[in-house]
Design an enzyme around this catalytic site. Structure first.
Site, PDB file in Angstrom:
ATOM      1  N   ASP A 159       0.881  -1.146   0.000  1.00 41.05           N
ATOM      2  CA  ASP A 159       0.000   0.000   0.000  1.00 41.05           C
ATOM      3  C   ASP A 159       0.933   1.213   0.000  1.00 41.05           C
ATOM      4  O   ASP A 159       2.080   1.094   0.409  1.00 41.05           O
ATOM      5  CB  ASP A 159      -0.835  -0.056   1.280  1.00 41.05           C
ATOM      6  CG  ASP A 159      -1.746   1.120   1.414  1.00 41.05           C
ATOM      7  OD1 ASP A 159      -2.518   1.356   0.479  1.00 41.05           O
ATOM      8  OD2 ASP A 159      -1.696   1.794   2.456  1.00 41.05           O
TER       9      ASP A 159
ATOM     10  N   ASP B 289      -1.138  -0.430   6.112  1.00 45.14           N
ATOM     11  CA  ASP B 289      -1.310   0.159   7.439  1.00 45.14           C
ATOM     12  C   ASP B 289      -2.744  -0.009   7.925  1.00 45.14           C
ATOM     13  O   ASP B 289      -3.096   0.461   8.990  1.00 45.14           O
ATOM     14  CB  ASP B 289      -0.920   1.636   7.436  1.00 45.14           C
ATOM     15  CG  ASP B 289      -1.779   2.448   6.474  1.00 45.14           C
ATOM     16  OD1 ASP B 289      -2.582   1.845   5.744  1.00 45.14           O
ATOM     17  OD2 ASP B 289      -1.638   3.677   6.466  1.00 45.14           O
TER      18      ASP B 289
ATOM     19  N   ASP C 175      -7.320  -0.640   3.815  1.00 46.35           N
ATOM     20  CA  ASP C 175      -6.805  -1.857   3.188  1.00 46.35           C
ATOM     21  C   ASP C 175      -6.870  -3.103   4.075  1.00 46.35           C
ATOM     22  O   ASP C 175      -6.280  -4.121   3.741  1.00 46.35           O
ATOM     23  CB  ASP C 175      -5.387  -1.641   2.649  1.00 46.35           C
ATOM     24  CG  ASP C 175      -4.432  -1.207   3.746  1.00 46.35           C
ATOM     25  OD1 ASP C 175      -4.737  -1.424   4.921  1.00 46.35           O
ATOM     26  OD2 ASP C 175      -3.375  -0.649   3.405  1.00 46.35           O
TER      27      ASP C 175
HETATM   28  P1  ADP Z   1      -3.534   4.691  -0.193  1.00 45.22           P
HETATM   29  O1  ADP Z   1      -3.950   3.580  -1.078  1.00 45.22           O
HETATM   30  O2  ADP Z   1      -2.425   5.486  -0.803  1.00 45.22           O
HETATM   31  O3  ADP Z   1      -3.244   4.279   1.187  1.00 45.22           O
HETATM   32  P2  ADP Z   1      -6.255   5.526   0.408  1.00 45.22           P
HETATM   33  O4  ADP Z   1      -6.950   4.369  -0.233  1.00 45.22           O
HETATM   34  O5  ADP Z   1      -6.240   5.592   1.875  1.00 45.22           O
HETATM   35  O6  ADP Z   1      -4.774   5.724  -0.143  1.00 45.22           O
HETATM   36  O7  ADP Z   1      -6.923   6.852  -0.143  1.00 45.22           O
HETATM   37  C1  ADP Z   1      -6.977   7.064  -1.536  1.00 45.22           C
HETATM   38  C2  ADP Z   1      -7.292   8.481  -1.884  1.00 45.22           C
HETATM   39  O8  ADP Z   1      -8.617   8.806  -1.439  1.00 45.22           O
HETATM   40  C3  ADP Z   1      -6.413   9.507  -1.234  1.00 45.22           C
HETATM   41  O9  ADP Z   1      -5.247   9.717  -1.976  1.00 45.22           O
HETATM   42  C4  ADP Z   1      -7.313  10.727  -1.194  1.00 45.22           C
HETATM   43  O10 ADP Z   1      -7.286  11.356  -2.466  1.00 45.22           O
HETATM   44  C5  ADP Z   1      -8.688  10.150  -0.999  1.00 45.22           C
HETATM   45  N1  ADP Z   1      -9.061  10.144   0.417  1.00 45.22           N
HETATM   46  C6  ADP Z   1      -9.277   9.073   1.194  1.00 45.22           C
HETATM   47  N2  ADP Z   1      -9.641   9.442   2.438  1.00 45.22           N
HETATM   48  C7  ADP Z   1      -9.637  10.765   2.445  1.00 45.22           C
HETATM   49  C8  ADP Z   1      -9.904  11.757   3.444  1.00 45.22           C
HETATM   50  N3  ADP Z   1     -10.238  11.450   4.679  1.00 45.22           N
HETATM   51  N4  ADP Z   1      -9.807  13.049   3.074  1.00 45.22           N
HETATM   52  C9  ADP Z   1      -9.467  13.400   1.836  1.00 45.22           C
HETATM   53  N5  ADP Z   1      -9.205  12.536   0.872  1.00 45.22           N
HETATM   54  C10 ADP Z   1      -9.287  11.234   1.147  1.00 45.22           C
HETATM   55 MG    MG Z   2      -3.472   3.379   3.104  1.00 51.44          MG
END
Ligand code: ADP
Ligand code: MG
Length: 635
Positions: A328, A528, A532
């Site tokens: 991730d 983390d 996921d």
């Molecule tokens: P990663 O796969 O990099 O861990 P996430 O799946 O957690 O990322 O989130 C993917 C995308 O969704 C983020 O890059 C952001 O654009 C958006 N996102 C998710 N949660 C939030 C939040 N609480 N506030 C703003 N944007 C969010």
């Molecule tokens: Mg993440």
């Protein structure tokens, strides 16, 4: 050494001395038999008793049974043939007990090593009551209380430093030997040891939810998950022992009968019975039964000393076969600490409107105030002021999209392109590289915040090391934009990237990757737990970041990296492989030595002394070998 071990040691020494005495003193006839029998009972009464109990319970075929039959048989034979050679019978028991003693000592030692880790369990917490510091059970401290931690004490509960600064020894948790400095406002993790200063800490979790309790739970559970090799050995022993007993019985009866019937010779009963008894001693499976669980136990203990918690022996096996590692991004390869780079406001491009920027940040921080996503935490930090929770209501978080909330009565949305198109709002494009947080108020676009995350300092090295240990493919899955994902992957040397994934897409992708791998290979997912956790549990092996990761992640994962350091993954694979090598060395060595001795025994070349070596000697070597898994070198 515990009490049981001490009595055993006394019995062993007494038997050795008495046997020596008997060898020196010439005794004969019944007196000689009685003297040897007495010594035999001193060393072997418990084995005889256990064997008898096994027979009475209808489960006779175990090591105790083998040893009892072999030694009682040796006695009977010596009486029958008037040889007066009772020494072998006593020796069988004596050395068997030496082996048992040794094994219980070794198990005790590795258990102690793990309990040294268990030693992180704090016994008390100091809380302030009416200006006085009192000691209480950490279980009684409620979330949000203030506790005092003095130098030399263990931090009992997770919290945030309110007052004072100090350095912490976190080596029991992370294997990191350098002390870590903490100041006012820093997080402090339970299980570490306070070294230098007095600090006041506001607890953020209950004791049962704190890091230290979580780790102890994991360690206690880990011994209950049996590996495939352990299962195999247990099943093997169940079949093996009866087979060996029947084989011994046949060895004692068939050859004399055959020679009598076919050649008319008088049967050499005692010779063949003796061979059958040696056969029994040689074939005792205890070296395998003991050394294999011990190797896993030691391997898990060794890894935990480096801050790698492995939740069971079966996971050591899977870990050793990892050939695909899927990451991730946020919080795993990157720190998850975003900095606000720029703020754009579509109507107001030309002049630098400080007030408008501050308003965007404020709205974002308020709307995000309930989220635990790293983006949200970073926004709170950028806002820098306490959140007035009365201004926010009806917060909804859509994983992989962002959040919406009512702030001062207006519907505020903060999130990525996907969120905006879902709400039918047209988002402005941005040329500044970074993760975009688009903002809208009551359906009207008001601008975006561009944030940048920092790669973990050793993420690149971690990926390199994975390739070094033979991982064939590294993949990154992220919900972030293609540009950010490509850049991070290129910087870190990751083979494949999939971006703009929703949590469900991540599971889907992972399933495709699982289909893609070859037989005998396993796939690890490292995350983390934020957006996921389902992927973590779907992979062959889920690896979670321990201190940054959510509780859900730590629960769903099979391996937890206490210090969030991705370069521990390659180390974990190496340690697991070493543990498996040791297991296989023991299996092959034990079986081949036993097989060779069995052949010699059946041919009448091996006597009881060789049999004792094949049993106890091999067991001791196997146990010593197993203990190597506990040792960890720095590479
Ligand atoms: P990663 O796969 O990099 O861990 P996430 O799946 O957690 O990322 O989130 C993917 C995308 O969704 C983020 O890059 C952001 O654009 C958006 N996102 C998710 N949660 C939030 C939040 N609480 N506030 C703003 N944007 C969010
Ligand atoms: Mg993440």
């Amino acid at each position: 050494m515990n009490k049981k071990q001490r009595t055993m040691l006394v019995r062993i020494v007494a038997t050795a001395l008495l046997t020596g005495l008997l060898l020196l003193l010439p005794t004969e006839g019944w007196l000689r038999l009685a003297a040897y029998l007495a010594v035999y009972l001193i060393i072997g009464y418990d084995i005889l008793w256990k064997a008898l109990r096994g027979i009475l319970h209808g489960r006779p075929f175990d090591e105790n049974f083998l040893m009892a039959i072999a030694s009682v048989g040796a006695f009977a034979l010596a009486v029958y043939s008037h040889s007066g050679d009772y020494l072998e019978a006593v020796a069988v028991m004596l050395f068997y007990q030496v082996g048992e003693f040794f094994q219980s000592y070794a198990v005790g030692k590795s258990r102690r090593n793990i309990s040294e880790l268990m030693d992180i369990r704090p016994d008390y917490a100091n809380i302030e009551r009416d200006g006085q510091v009192v000691r209480v059970d950490p279980d009684e401290v409620s979330v949000g209380s203030t506790i005092v931690v003095r130098p030399g004490e263990k931090v009992p509960i997770d919290g945030i430093v309110l007052e004072g600064h100090t350095s912490l020894n976190t080596s029991a948790l992370t294997g990191e030997s350098l002390p870590r400095d903490v100041h006012e406002g820093d997080e402090i993790v339970s299980g570490s040891i306070n070294l230098t200063g007095v600090v006041k800490v506001r607890t953020t979790k209950a004791f049962g939810e704190s890091t230290v309790s979580k780790i102890l739970e994991l360690m206690e559970d880990s011994s209950t998950h049996k590996s495939k090799s352990e299962d195999f050995i247990a099943r093997f022993a169940r079949v093996y022992t009866p087979v060996v007993c029947i084989a011994a019985l046949l060895l004692a009866t068939i050859p004399p009968l055959v020679s009598m019937l076919t050649m008319g010779l008088s049967p050499l009963w005692s010779v063949w019975i003796y061979r059958a008894l040696t056969f029994l001693v040689i074939s005792c499976p205890c070296a395998l039964v003991i050394s294999i669980p011990l190797s896993f136990f030691a391997g898990i203990g060794g890894a935990s000393r480096r801050g790698i918690l492995i939740k069971g022996a079966n996971m050591v096996e899977t870990l050793a076969k990892v050939k695909h590692v899927v990451f991730d991004k946020t919080g795993t390869l990157t720190l998850g600490v975003f900095e606000v780079n720029t703020i754009h406001d579509p109507n107001d491009h030309d002049h630098d409107d400080q007030a408008q920027r501050q308003r965007l940040i404020e709205l974002a921080a308020l709307a995000e105030s309930a989220s635990s996503h790293p983006i949200s935490k970073s926004l709170q930090k950028a806002y820098g002021r306490p959140i007035d929770h009365t201004r926010v209501s009806d917060i909804q978080e859509m994983s992989g999209h962002g959040v919406t909330a009512l702030v001062d009565g207006h519907r505020v949305a903060a999130g990525n392109d996907k969120l905006m198109s879902q709400m039918g709002i047209e988002a402005c494009h941005c040329h500044t590289p970074g993760t975009l947080i688009h903002m809208a108020v009551d359906g009207r676009y008001i601008g975006h915040i561009v944030m940048g995350d920092i790669e973990k300092p050793n993420a690149r090295q971690a990926v390199e090391q994975l390739h070094e240990v033979g991982v064939r493919r590294t993949v990154m899955l992220t919900g972030d934009s293609h540009e950010v994902a490509q850049r991070v992957a290129a910087n870190l040397g990751i083979d494949q990237v999939y971006a703009q994934l929703l949590p469900a897409d991540k599971v889907h992708r992972l399933e495709q990757l699982l289909d893609d791998k070859q037989k005998g290979e396993s796939l690890a997912f490292v995350g983390d737990g934020i957006n996921d956790a389902p992927v973590l549990s779907r992979a062959d092996l889920g690896i979670a970041m321990g201190s940054m990761g959510s509780d859900a992640a730590i629960e769903a994962a099979d391996v937890v990296l206490m210090d969030d350091d991705p370069s521990k993954i390659a180390l974990a694979i190496r340690l697991a492989r070493r543990c498996m090598t040791i297991v296989w060395q023991n299996i092959i060595m034990t079986l081949s030595v036993k097989l060779a001795c069995l052949l010699l025994g059946a041919l009448g070349i091996a006597n009881m002394w060789i049999a004792i070596f094949a049993d106890v000697g091999i067991m001791i070597i196997a146990v010593l070998n197993a203990m190597r898994a506990l040792r960890v070198s720095s590479r």
